[in-house]
Design an enzyme around this catalytic site. Sequence first.
Site, PDB file in Angstrom:
ATOM      1  N   CYS A 150     -35.429 -36.734 -58.907  1.00  0.00           N
ATOM      2  CA  CYS A 150     -36.518 -36.520 -57.954  1.00  0.00           C
ATOM      3  C   CYS A 150     -36.137 -37.122 -56.602  1.00  0.00           C
ATOM      4  CB  CYS A 150     -37.794 -37.181 -58.475  1.00  0.00           C
ATOM      5  SG  CYS A 150     -39.229 -36.880 -57.417  1.00  0.00           S
TER       6      CYS A 150
ATOM      7  N   HIS B  32     -39.272 -39.207 -63.638  1.00  0.00           N
ATOM      8  CA  HIS B  32     -39.780 -40.583 -63.590  1.00  0.00           C
ATOM      9  C   HIS B  32     -41.296 -40.589 -63.702  1.00  0.00           C
ATOM     10  CE1 HIS B  32     -41.285 -40.557 -59.344  1.00  0.00           C
ATOM     11  NE2 HIS B  32     -40.526 -39.494 -59.324  1.00  0.00           N
TER      12      HIS B  32
ATOM     13  N   CYS C 192     -44.523 -39.770 -60.984  1.00  0.00           N
ATOM     14  CA  CYS C 192     -43.979 -38.769 -60.071  1.00  0.00           C
ATOM     15  C   CYS C 192     -45.117 -38.085 -59.308  1.00  0.00           C
ATOM     16  CB  CYS C 192     -43.178 -37.727 -60.857  1.00  0.00           C
ATOM     17  SG  CYS C 192     -42.358 -36.519 -59.799  1.00  0.00           S
TER      18      CYS C 192
END
Length: 210
Positions: A42, A98, A101
């Site tokens: 990300c 994660h 997010c």
Amino acid sequence: MESWKRLLLQNKAWSQGKVEVLPNYFKELSREQNPEFLWIGCSDSRVPAEEITGTSPGELFVHRNMANLVVHTDLNLLSVLQYAVDHLEVKHIIVCGHYGCTGVRAALQKKSYGMLNTWLMHIKDLYSDNRQQIDMLDEHAAARRMVELNVQRQVANLAKTEIVQRAWRDQKRPEIHGWVYDMTDGNINGMLRLDHESDIDEAFQLNTGL
Ligand code: CO
């Protein structure tokens, strides 16, 4: 001092520090790259790939986007993937999502984020596919579960690409790993791993003659 100037000063200190320890550090590093891993993560500033894995320049080939998505029409990702698999011959691809997010959380809302909603549509589809399971959870648990499901989906999306299918058929690599990073304690949990022996829907497999 303007904030961006701090970055340039820190760069100077970093590069000097490296050369003090290893005088040829940059000369050797600039010669070629031979990373073993492709990292798909990300864009979130709190998930720096090298730092959380203790890796150094030259070890990770990195692609990051909002919510670590593998979209089959994304030429940017596909170019990175093809280069990493065909030319760098990476042994492992890591999709690392994660918890917390913001991309995943935004996809669960009904708010308009303009063009970003088009990107987040992929996560909305995933939510729609898993609605029964997700709607039973409270907001916090639902967001966490969606992060896990999202990583699973993106790993599957990678496995379906011709780039990976061809490499699996011809070279029995790379392995694809699905990981989730927990920002609250710094730990990465390995969730799943696919390789050339994994059972992928025949529709995505390649003939031996191609
Ligand atoms: Co994120």
